[in-house]
Scaffold this motif. Structure first.
Motif, mmCIF file in Angstrom:
data_model
loop_
_atom_site.group_PDB
_atom_site.id
_atom_site.type_symbol
_atom_site.label_atom_id
_atom_site.label_comp_id
_atom_site.label_asym_id
_atom_site.label_seq_id
_atom_site.Cartn_x
_atom_site.Cartn_y
_atom_site.Cartn_z
ATOM 1 N N GLY A 51 -18.956 27.334 -41.862
ATOM 2 C CA GLY A 51 -17.835 28.261 -41.746
ATOM 3 C C GLY A 51 -17.021 28.010 -40.488
ATOM 4 O O GLY A 51 -15.785 27.964 -40.525
ATOM 5 N N LEU A 52 -17.716 27.786 -39.374
ATOM 6 C CA LEU A 52 -17.034 27.542 -38.104
ATOM 7 C C LEU A 52 -16.249 26.231 -38.134
ATOM 8 O O LEU A 52 -15.107 26.165 -37.679
ATOM 9 N N LEU A 53 -16.867 25.176 -38.678
ATOM 10 C CA LEU A 53 -16.174 23.887 -38.754
ATOM 11 C C LEU A 53 -14.913 24.026 -39.598
ATOM 12 O O LEU A 53 -13.872 23.440 -39.292
ATOM 13 N N ASP A 54 -15.040 24.796 -40.661
ATOM 14 C CA ASP A 54 -13.902 25.053 -41.511
ATOM 15 C C ASP A 54 -12.801 25.760 -40.713
ATOM 16 O O ASP A 54 -11.640 25.375 -40.753
ATOM 17 N N GLU A 55 -13.201 26.752 -39.949
ATOM 18 C CA GLU A 55 -12.239 27.506 -39.139
ATOM 19 C C GLU A 55 -11.527 26.646 -38.109
ATOM 20 O O GLU A 55 -10.358 26.871 -37.818
ATOM 21 N N VAL A 56 -12.250 25.693 -37.511
ATOM 22 C CA VAL A 56 -11.582 24.850 -36.511
ATOM 23 C C VAL A 56 -10.815 23.706 -37.161
ATOM 24 O O VAL A 56 -10.258 22.861 -36.466
ATOM 25 N N GLY A 57 -10.802 23.675 -38.495
ATOM 26 C CA GLY A 57 -9.939 22.720 -39.183
ATOM 27 C C GLY A 57 -10.556 21.361 -39.437
ATOM 28 O O GLY A 57 -9.851 20.352 -39.419
ATOM 29 N N ILE A 58 -11.866 21.299 -39.662
ATOM 30 C CA ILE A 58 -12.470 20.026 -40.081
ATOM 31 C C ILE A 58 -12.434 20.000 -41.609
ATOM 32 O O ILE A 58 -13.053 20.851 -42.250
ATOM 33 N N PRO A 59 -11.695 19.048 -42.192
ATOM 34 C CA PRO A 59 -11.630 19.012 -43.652
ATOM 35 C C PRO A 59 -12.996 18.648 -44.246
ATOM 36 O O PRO A 59 -13.759 17.910 -43.619
ATOM 37 N N ALA A 60 -13.301 19.159 -45.411
ATOM 38 C CA ALA A 60 -14.562 18.898 -46.110
ATOM 39 C C ALA A 60 -15.763 19.155 -45.197
ATOM 40 O O ALA A 60 -16.685 18.340 -45.095
ATOM 41 N N ALA A 61 -15.752 20.316 -44.550
ATOM 42 C CA ALA A 61 -16.767 20.632 -43.543
ATOM 43 C C ALA A 61 -18.194 20.532 -44.095
ATOM 44 O O ALA A 61 -19.092 20.036 -43.407
ATOM 45 N N SER A 62 -18.416 20.964 -45.327
ATOM 46 C CA SER A 62 -19.792 20.977 -45.837
ATOM 47 C C SER A 62 -20.338 19.561 -45.998
ATOM 48 O O SER A 62 -21.549 19.350 -45.968
ATOM 49 N N ARG A 63 -19.459 18.587 -46.149
ATOM 50 C CA ARG A 63 -19.911 17.208 -46.257
ATOM 51 C C ARG A 63 -19.995 16.564 -44.863
ATOM 52 O O ARG A 63 -20.972 15.915 -44.520
ATOM 53 N N ARG A 64 -18.980 16.796 -44.033
ATOM 54 C CA ARG A 64 -18.900 16.112 -42.740
ATOM 55 C C ARG A 64 -19.898 16.653 -41.722
ATOM 56 O O ARG A 64 -20.162 16.014 -40.703
ATOM 57 N N ILE A 65 -20.472 17.801 -41.996
ATOM 58 C CA ILE A 65 -21.384 18.408 -41.031
ATOM 59 C C ILE A 65 -22.611 17.537 -40.784
ATOM 60 O O ILE A 65 -23.222 17.577 -39.718
ATOM 61 N N ASP A 66 -22.963 16.683 -41.734
ATOM 62 C CA ASP A 66 -24.126 15.823 -41.539
ATOM 63 C C ASP A 66 -23.788 14.483 -40.888
ATOM 64 O O ASP A 66 -24.645 13.607 -40.768
ATOM 65 N N ASP A 67 -22.552 14.329 -40.449
ATOM 66 C CA ASP A 67 -22.153 13.110 -39.737
ATOM 67 C C ASP A 67 -22.608 13.177 -38.277
ATOM 68 O O ASP A 67 -22.921 14.241 -37.754
ATOM 69 N N TYR A 68 -22.595 11.999 -37.645
ATOM 70 C CA TYR A 68 -22.872 11.922 -36.208
ATOM 71 C C TYR A 68 -21.550 11.994 -35.440
ATOM 72 O O TYR A 68 -20.499 11.637 -35.999
ATOM 73 N N ARG A 76 -12.697 19.595 -31.715
ATOM 74 C CA ARG A 76 -12.782 20.761 -32.607
ATOM 75 C C ARG A 76 -14.238 21.191 -32.758
ATOM 76 O O ARG A 76 -14.556 22.380 -32.764
ATOM 77 N N VAL A 77 -15.121 20.208 -32.899
ATOM 78 C CA VAL A 77 -16.542 20.521 -33.042
ATOM 79 C C VAL A 77 -17.050 21.229 -31.783
ATOM 80 O O VAL A 77 -17.795 22.209 -31.861
ATOM 81 N N VAL A 78 -16.623 20.740 -30.619
ATOM 82 C CA VAL A 78 -17.058 21.359 -29.364
ATOM 83 C C VAL A 78 -16.570 22.807 -29.285
ATOM 84 O O VAL A 78 -17.296 23.692 -28.827
ATOM 85 N N ILE A 79 -15.376 23.057 -29.776
ATOM 86 C CA ILE A 79 -14.870 24.439 -29.789
ATOM 87 C C ILE A 79 -15.738 25.284 -30.717
ATOM 88 O O ILE A 79 -16.137 26.401 -30.369
ATOM 89 N N ILE A 91 -5.239 21.182 -30.845
ATOM 90 C CA ILE A 91 -6.461 21.700 -30.239
ATOM 91 C C ILE A 91 -6.185 23.010 -29.497
ATOM 92 O O ILE A 91 -6.966 23.953 -29.576
ATOM 93 N N ILE A 92 -5.047 23.066 -28.805
ATOM 94 C CA ILE A 92 -4.696 24.310 -28.107
ATOM 95 C C ILE A 92 -4.529 25.446 -29.119
ATOM 96 O O ILE A 92 -5.001 26.560 -28.908
ATOM 97 N N ASP A 93 -3.876 25.139 -30.243
ATOM 98 C CA ASP A 93 -3.725 26.163 -31.282
ATOM 99 C C ASP A 93 -5.084 26.638 -31.783
ATOM 100 O O ASP A 93 -5.322 27.832 -31.925
ATOM 101 N N VAL A 94 -5.986 25.687 -32.055
ATOM 102 C CA VAL A 94 -7.308 26.044 -32.572
ATOM 103 C C VAL A 94 -8.045 26.908 -31.564
ATOM 104 O O VAL A 94 -8.593 27.968 -31.891
ATOM 105 N N LEU A 95 -8.025 26.486 -30.300
ATOM 106 C CA LEU A 95 -8.738 27.221 -29.258
ATOM 107 C C LEU A 95 -8.199 28.648 -29.147
ATOM 108 O O LEU A 95 -8.947 29.629 -29.115
ATOM 109 N N LYS A 96 -6.885 28.741 -29.105
ATOM 110 C CA LYS A 96 -6.251 30.035 -28.928
ATOM 111 C C LYS A 96 -6.551 30.959 -30.120
ATOM 112 O O LYS A 96 -6.967 32.104 -29.944
ATOM 113 N N ASN A 97 -6.362 30.427 -31.329
ATOM 114 C CA ASN A 97 -6.565 31.262 -32.514
ATOM 115 C C ASN A 97 -8.020 31.659 -32.695
ATOM 116 O O ASN A 97 -8.323 32.799 -33.037
#
Ligand SMILES: Nc1ncnc2c1ncn2[C@@H]1O[C@H](COP(=O)(O)OP(=O)(O)OP(=O)(O)O)[C@@H](O)[C@H]1O
Ligand SMILES: Nc1ncnc2c1ncn2[C@@H]1O[C@H](COP(=O)(O)OP(=O)(O)OP(=O)(O)O)[C@@H](O)[C@H]1O
Ligand code: SF4
Ligand code: SF4
Ligand SMILES: [Mg+2]
Ligand SMILES: [Mg+2]
Lengths: 330, 325
Positions: free
Chosen positions: B135-152, B163-166, B194-200
């Motif tokens: 959910g968080l990855l999705d919120e910070v704008g990582i596309p296909a978060a459920s798949r990319r979450i298992d990446d390094y 975005r991940v660090v945020i 990134i500023i937009d993501v952090l702020k929002n």
């Protein structure tokens, strides 16, 4: 129109970024190439500041290194004052080389920490042995130190005794010492604080007025470029997408990428200018998108953009490489 | 101020060095309100990061807090035992640094890192923690978060890593996020994303933010108030629009004039002569006096204190009681 001092024609540079041979064989990988600079053509006119902008990896530094001869082109040619740099014999090359200099981003890395400042500044004078100047190099160094706003006593010090801004002044004094006509500046103020950046930018403009210098000025900071440039070339993944007069580019950008870049600049004046959020990120340069490399991020992309590469075409005073502009779809 | 989330009073950070004691932060006081974004600007070495490190209790020895207090929601946090401070960090204060690679472990997948952090601070099952991470990855704008979450981490670009660090900083719903140069290592076009993501994200999760940067443009876009630091001290603090459009401190004025802008043609930028002194050689009186165009005799002997004038505080003798020459 003012004469061109530097002509860059169909310039390309390819880097071999393959894994080592053995890994390649074991993993059955192909050789991989990265086209850092792809068929780039532009001219730099006498006395102007030509700026290159673009995101990281767009090829700005590679073009700078090609122009000063630190690396060789894979294709195309560069001429200086009408002479093709590649076909010069070593003595005339040496003479040409003395006419241009380079200033880098990191003023510390480019100054030899074990040399005294006066020796650093005098090095080009000695290398190029200008008009018996070797004899009076000491006076010349003192003059140069004063020109860049340091004092002649600073010559006896070592680089680590200076702040970042002062080191960049030393680098500029060194570049000026061979009395060049043309200086390539690759992110000359990116490592500096804004208040020190202002000093260096003002100094560079004063020196240009005084000595009639021509600059190739590289920066990713559009506000700095706007302040310095006569004309601007915008690079995207190794290709020029727009070349325009400085004023025109900021007032009336043509290429969708240029518009996106301008929109991304934070608004210091707090005019409430509506910013469009930027779409997507820079693609992998080893495997760039087909056709117009910008198409995955472009709202105006159509089928033609996916298959054909747009060439720079003149529209008014601006050159743009975009089908939407050519076709009047903007 | 009672409604402040963070309250820093007379903070002093010192480093013993061979040349004597270096005061990296010198009597700095400020508040951050709930849900507020406080920008902190200033030249390199002005003490911005050190102020942030003091708040999260991560000053590297031999540096240490030598005076003052730091309160989070009314509770002292500058004198907590290490273990208690470790709990505050991550749970109540999230962190975003310049280089996302220092916050991400290259050996673990994004999922492993997010889930671990979530479960350290919140009582959630592995499955619920994973849901929340996606959910968080999705919120910070990582596309296909459920798949990319298992990446390094190395499989992500610089902007995506930040975005991940945020997401990582926000996963325990902290009250305060300290972002130290979160966009400096990123490309211009990605910076604004990134500023937009952090702020929002912080607005949605109700977190306050201390946004440290030397980029005034970023502050103008994202901050409610801005603090200007010079040579370890606070020069000026106030609402962002007021400080930008009507700077009071001569350093802030010089700083604003030295920034080239996209909108205006200017032949020359305002130039502040010289550079910031080394912290081991701060002149007596006002630290800015050797560079200040307005300096007068008292500036070389009296150190100005930060004084409040309505919602602005300025540390300059020009503005103190009857101080004008
Ligand atoms: N020696 C090299 N070997 C392999 N690839 C290289 C080499 N030098 C540059 N490149 C690649 O060429 C591309 C262009 O690099 P270049 O340094 O010119 O970019 P730039 O526009 O100066 O970026 P930056 O703003 O980050 O300085 C990049 O993708 C880079 O990774
Ligand atoms: N380990 C250390 N030992 C001694 N002095 C230190 C140490 N770390 C930092 N300092 C000093 O503390 C001062 C404040 O540093 P700080 O990192 O807070 O600056 P900053 O404002 O964040 O600058 P920048 O914009 O460069 O990040 C600097 O002048 C620095 O020289
Ligand atoms: S050529 Fe097509 S994809 Fe490329 S910038 Fe123009 S409209 Fe967009
Ligand atoms: S106190 Fe004096 S020297 Fe310091 S900023 Fe004010 S006028 Fe300038
Ligand atoms: Mg570069
Ligand atoms: Mg810092």
């Amino acid at each position: 129109m003012t004469e061109a001092l530097v002509n860059v024609e169909h310039l390309s540079r390819v880097f071999d970024v393959s894994k080592p041979w053995l890994n390649r064989v074991l993993e059955r990988d192909e050789k991989k190439f990265l086209v850092a600079v792809n068929d780039v053509t532009f001219e730099i006119r006498k006395g102007e500041t030509f700026a290159l902008v673009g995101e990281s990896g767009s090829g700005k530094s590679t073009i700078a290194k090609l122009i000063v001869g630190l690396i060789r082109p894979s294709g195309g040619q560069i001429s200086f004052d009408g002479k093709n740099v590649a076909t010069q014999g070593s003595s005339s090359m040496r003479q040409l080389r003395s006419r241009f200099q380079m200033i880098f981003q990191d003023p510390f890395a480019s100054l030899n920490p074990r040399w005294r400042v006066k020796d650093i500044i005098a090095e080009p004078i000695r290398t190029f042995g200008l008009e018996g100047e070797a004899a009076r190099w000491q006076t010349r160094v003192d003059e140069l130190l004063e020109t860049v706003g340091l004092s002649s006593g600073d010559g006896a010090k070592y680089p680590h005794e200076f702040s970042g801004g002062q080191r960049q002044r030393i680098a500029i004094a060194r570049a000026l010492s061979a009395q060049p006509e043309f200086i390539v500046c690759d992110e000359p103020t990116s490592a500096l604080d804004v208040s020190v950046q202002a000093q260096i930018l003002n100094l560079m403009r004063d020196l240009q007025d005084e000595f009639g210098l021509t600059y190739l000025f590289i920066s990713h900071d559009l506000s700095v470029v706007r302040h310095m440039a006569t004309r601007i070339g915008v690079l995207y993944l190794g290709r020029l997408v727009e070349v325009a007069e400085g004023k025109t580019l900021f007032k009336d950008p043509q290429h969708p990428y240029t518009k996106m870049l301008l929109d991304a600049v934070p608004d210091l004046e707090m005019t409430g200018r509506a910013r469009k959020p930027v779409e997507g990120e820079i693609p992998n340069p080893i495997d760039p998108p087909s056709g117009c490399a910008f198409h995955p991020r472009c709202a105006l992309a159509n089928d033609r953009c996916l298959s054909e590469k747009p060439e720079l075409k003149l529209h008014g005073t601006t050159e743009t490489a975009c089908f939407a502009v050519d076709e009047g779809r903007v | 101020m009672s409604d402040a989330l963070l309250s820093v009073r007379d903070l002093v950070v010192e480093f013993p060095t061979r040349k004597g004691i270096l005061t990296a932060v010198d009597s700095v006081s400020f508040d951050i309100g709930r849900g507020e974004v406080l920008g902190v600007v200033g030249e390199s070495g002005a003490g911005k990061s050190m102020t942030g490190s003091a708040i999260i209790g991560l000053i590297e020895p031999p540096g240490h807090i030598a005076g003052g207090s730091i309160e989070l929601a009314g509770e002292r946090i500058d004198n907590l035992p290490l273990e208690a401070m470790r709990k505050v960090r991550g749970k109540r204060i999230g962190m975003v640094f310049q280089d996302p690679l220092t916050s991400l472990n290259p050996l673990y997948t994004i999922a492993e890192q997010l889930i671990e952090t979530i479960r350290t601070h919140l009582k959630l099952s592995e499955r619920d923690a994973r849901e929340r991470a996606i959910g968080l990855l999705d919120e910070v704008g990582i596309p296909a978060a459920s798949r990319r979450i298992d990446d390094y981490p190395h499989q992500f670009s610089g902007g995506m890593r930040q975005r991940v660090v945020i997401a990582l900083a926000l996963c325990a719903e902290p009250e305060l996020v300290i972002a130290d140069e979160p966009t400096t290592a990123l490309d211009v076009s990605v910076q604004s994303q990134i500023i937009d993501v952090l702020k929002n994200m912080c607005a949605e999760h109700g977190s306050s933010v201390m946004l440290i940067t030397h980029d005034m443009g970023v502050i103008a876009e994202a901050a409610d108030r801005v603090a200007v630091m010079y040579a370890g001290r606070l020069a000026e603090i106030g609402p962002v629009r007021d400080v930008i459009q009507d700077a009071r401190h001569p350093y802030t004025k010089g700083l604003m004039g030295s920034i080239p802008t996209l909108m205006h043609d200017s032949d020359r930028l305002t130039q502040i002569p010289g550079s910031m002194p080394r912290l081991t050689d701060i002149p007596p009186g006002c630290a800015f006096s050797p560079r200040c165009p307005k300096a007068f005799d008292r500036c070389f002997s009296v150190q100005p204190a930060c004084e409040r004038h309505e919602d602005r505080e300025v540390a300059c003798l020009l503005y103190d009681e009857g101080g004008r020459p």
